[in-house]
Design an enzyme around this catalytic site. Structure first.
Site, mmCIF file in Angstrom:
data_model
loop_
_atom_site.group_PDB
_atom_site.id
_atom_site.type_symbol
_atom_site.label_atom_id
_atom_site.label_comp_id
_atom_site.label_asym_id
_atom_site.label_seq_id
_atom_site.Cartn_x
_atom_site.Cartn_y
_atom_site.Cartn_z
ATOM 1 N N ARG A 4 0.024 2.519 -12.014
ATOM 2 C CA ARG A 4 -0.651 2.942 -10.779
ATOM 3 C C ARG A 4 -0.162 4.338 -10.409
ATOM 4 O O ARG A 4 1.038 4.554 -10.247
ATOM 5 C CB ARG A 4 -0.328 1.934 -9.664
ATOM 6 C CG ARG A 4 -0.838 2.381 -8.315
ATOM 7 C CD ARG A 4 -0.559 1.366 -7.198
ATOM 8 N NE ARG A 4 -1.025 1.942 -5.958
ATOM 9 C CZ ARG A 4 -0.300 2.134 -4.866
ATOM 10 N NH1 ARG A 4 0.960 1.716 -4.812
ATOM 11 N NH2 ARG A 4 -0.806 2.715 -3.822
ATOM 12 N N HIS B 233 -2.856 9.114 -1.479
ATOM 13 C CA HIS B 233 -1.460 8.724 -1.206
ATOM 14 C C HIS B 233 -0.802 9.902 -0.478
ATOM 15 O O HIS B 233 0.166 10.479 -0.951
ATOM 16 C CB HIS B 233 -0.751 8.349 -2.501
ATOM 17 C CG HIS B 233 0.517 7.562 -2.323
ATOM 18 N ND1 HIS B 233 0.765 6.369 -2.988
ATOM 19 C CD2 HIS B 233 1.625 7.791 -1.586
ATOM 20 C CE1 HIS B 233 1.968 5.921 -2.654
ATOM 21 N NE2 HIS B 233 2.522 6.768 -1.806
ATOM 22 N N GLU C 241 -1.259 2.650 2.144
ATOM 23 C CA GLU C 241 -0.496 2.484 3.387
ATOM 24 C C GLU C 241 -1.040 3.290 4.569
ATOM 25 O O GLU C 241 -0.374 4.227 5.056
ATOM 26 C CB GLU C 241 0.986 2.846 3.147
ATOM 27 C CG GLU C 241 1.650 1.976 2.110
ATOM 28 C CD GLU C 241 3.133 2.281 1.933
ATOM 29 O OE1 GLU C 241 3.658 3.177 2.622
ATOM 30 O OE2 GLU C 241 3.779 1.599 1.116
ATOM 31 N N ASN D 12 1.884 -3.486 -0.349
ATOM 32 C CA ASN D 12 3.196 -2.914 -0.646
ATOM 33 C C ASN D 12 4.195 -3.651 0.219
ATOM 34 O O ASN D 12 4.060 -3.686 1.449
ATOM 35 C CB ASN D 12 3.235 -1.428 -0.307
ATOM 36 C CG ASN D 12 2.353 -0.622 -1.250
ATOM 37 O OD1 ASN D 12 1.833 -1.139 -2.231
ATOM 38 N ND2 ASN D 12 2.190 0.653 -0.944
ATOM 39 N N TYR E 293 8.417 -4.640 0.808
ATOM 40 C CA TYR E 293 9.820 -4.374 0.482
ATOM 41 C C TYR E 293 10.788 -5.279 1.224
ATOM 42 O O TYR E 293 11.793 -5.708 0.688
ATOM 43 C CB TYR E 293 10.163 -2.917 0.819
ATOM 44 C CG TYR E 293 9.459 -1.929 -0.080
ATOM 45 C CD1 TYR E 293 10.065 -1.472 -1.238
ATOM 46 C CD2 TYR E 293 8.175 -1.478 0.215
ATOM 47 C CE1 TYR E 293 9.428 -0.575 -2.083
ATOM 48 C CE2 TYR E 293 7.524 -0.584 -0.630
ATOM 49 C CZ TYR E 293 8.153 -0.139 -1.769
ATOM 50 O OH TYR E 293 7.521 0.738 -2.604
ATOM 51 N N GLU F 258 3.230 -2.383 -4.736
ATOM 52 C CA GLU F 258 4.578 -1.793 -4.723
ATOM 53 C C GLU F 258 5.579 -2.849 -4.289
ATOM 54 O O GLU F 258 5.326 -3.604 -3.335
ATOM 55 C CB GLU F 258 4.705 -0.637 -3.710
ATOM 56 C CG GLU F 258 3.996 0.622 -4.094
ATOM 57 C CD GLU F 258 4.173 1.726 -3.046
ATOM 58 O OE1 GLU F 258 5.167 1.701 -2.280
ATOM 59 O OE2 GLU F 258 3.304 2.598 -2.999
HETATM 60 O O1 IFM Z 1 8.024 5.971 -1.761
HETATM 61 C C1 IFM Z 1 7.262 5.161 -0.947
HETATM 62 C C2 IFM Z 1 5.815 5.173 -1.381
HETATM 63 O O2 IFM Z 1 5.275 6.456 -1.418
HETATM 64 C C3 IFM Z 1 4.976 4.345 -0.433
HETATM 65 N N1 IFM Z 1 5.557 3.049 -0.233
HETATM 66 C C4 IFM Z 1 6.950 2.937 0.057
HETATM 67 C C5 IFM Z 1 7.749 3.734 -0.966
HETATM 68 C C6 IFM Z 1 9.253 3.612 -0.646
HETATM 69 O O3 IFM Z 1 9.528 4.086 0.634
#
Ligand code: IFM
Length: 437
Positions: free
Chosen positions: A75, A117, A162, A284, A286, A344
């Protein structure tokens, strides 16, 4: 042994400004991130994406590394200002992406392309950027040019990455480019994003037959007091997803913004145009957001809580693997998106190159292991998760943190541009080979 569906998409992700460098090559025009980085005090250490991983010149070697790792998909995003100068096509910029796509395909790697992006051409920001409704037509023009050029070979498209981040952090908190701090600008930008996304989908489908078109959101997963969690989900996820899946903004948030006089202009037909199910929902993810109720904040209804017993990454993000399972279950039930992809997931740690020349990033391996285990758990309970992309293929420019945070599977020495696959890269490679672990 944890096994995944045989057609599961195993990938890694990057984004143009974070890796390409070569900001003045072949007619690329400046983006808002070039401007932001050049503004003193905005980016740690005065860093910028001017050189980054020099991927623009090294893409062939990078694709060779991806092939060695056995990635099934990659990606990446297109830099708008490489392919268009105003409305004039820059063939050299388009050729770069076309060559990258060909290189990937000949290595047996499926390209997943994100159109936006965050690196908006500065000239568009000069006339208001995402706050100006005219941006919608500019984006449609751009999406048409890119998908006409690549749509015969690229069959997986992500319109935006995002939207909360680039609209809220860009126009309300100002910690991202263009650095504006005005809440109504955030909300008009978000509305124009929704229109641009929705109106680009039929264009992409027309230019790229048999393709899948999705959109990627950074999903928040608040955990703690349930009433406050509901409010935070509505503010963050719902503001973007309810219009797409239900055709309206979340009522409880509309009430808050109306009272404050923040609501964007919604023209007749807008919500109908925005309402439409993408082919997949990119997520995405985390960390979770741990909270406790706090009635003194009438908007958030909560305050953040630090989990003393948990591990935190270099970003200050809690490692919370089971929360990805709950997040997937919740969003599958609420939005019934049909197909979801983790576009992500990953972790920044303070990596060191050891005396043996390797990077032994055990904590990152454990992070991936935990999150993937919980993705598989969701799949086994019927969640239609079709793929997973590690963030990131390689260490890169982490926006306002500059180069201080390393998320890569591959270590990058920014002085020499040497790449060293970390232990996590080898681990992930084995997982892909076994389709499980
Ligand atoms: O690096 C970023 C990415 O560009 C978008 N999502 C979160 C990642 C980590 O912060």
């Amino acid at each position: 042994m944890i096994q995944f569906p045989s057609d599961f998409v195993w990938g890694a992700a990057t984004a143009s400004y974070q890796i390409e460098g070569a900001v003045e090559a072949d007619g690329r025009v400046p983006s808002i991130w070039d401007t932001f980085c050049a503004t003193p005090g905005k980016v740690e250490n005065g860093d910028s994406g001017a050189v980054a991983c020099d991927h623009y010149h090294r893409y062939k070697d990078d694709v060779a590394l991806m092939k060695e790792l056995g990635l099934k998909a990659y990606r990446f995003s297109i830099a708008w200002g490489r392919v268009l100068n105003g409305r004039t096509v820059n063939q050299a910029g388009l050729d770069f992406y076309s060559n990258l796509v060909d290189e990937l395909l000949s290595a047996g790697i499926e390209p997943w392309v994100t159109l936006y992006h965050w690196d908006l051409p500065q000239t568009l920001q000069d006339v208001g950027g995402w706050t100006n409704r005219a941006i919608v037509d500019e984006f449609l023009y751009y999406a048409d040019v890119v998908t006409k050029a690549l749509g015969d070979r690229v069959k997986r498209w992500i319109t935006f990455n995002e939207p909360w981040v680039f609209t809220y952090l860009g126009y309300a908190s100002g910690v991202h480019a263009p650095g504006i701090t005005h809440i109504p600008d955030y909300l008009s930008s978000a509305h124009h994003f929704l229109l641009a996304h929705a109106k680009s989908v039929p264009i992409i489908r027309a230019n790229s037959s048999d393709s899948l078109v999705g959109v990627t959101l950074d999903m928040t997963q608040p955990e703690g007091d349930e009433r406050a969690a509901e409010r935070l989900r509505a503010l963050h996820n719902g503001w973007f997803l309810d219009p797409i899946y239900f055709g309206h903004y979340p009522a409880e948030v509309v009430e808050i913004y109306e009272q404050a006089g923040y609501m964007p202009e919604i023209q007749p037909g807008d919500m109908e145009a925005i309402h439409g199910k993408p082919d997949f929902l990119g997520i995405n993810y985390y960390t979770r957001q741990t909270i406790e109720a706090d009635e003194s904040d009438p908007v958030m209804l909560s305050r953040p809580v630090h989990m003393d017993e948990s591990e935190y990454t270099e970003m200050g993000w809690e490692v919370a693997p089971e929360s990805i399972y709950r997040m997937l279950k919740h969003n599958n039930e609420r939005y019934n998106p049909g197909a979801m992809v983790i576009t992500e997931n990953g972790a920044a740690f303070q990596d060191v190159v050891s005396a043996d020349g390797q990077v032994h990033d055990d904590r990152r391996v454990a992070y991936y292991n935990g999150y993937l285990t919980n993705c598989q758990r969701a799949i086994s309970e019927g969640v239609p998760l079709m793929g997973y992309f590690a963030w990131s293929l390689m260490d890169n420019f982490e926006w306002s943190f500059g180069y201080s945070k390393r998320f890569g599977l591959i270590h990058v020495d920014y002085e020499t541009q040497q790449r060293i696959p970390k232990d996590s890269a080898r681990w992930y490679s084995q997982v892909i080979k076994n389709n499980g672990f």
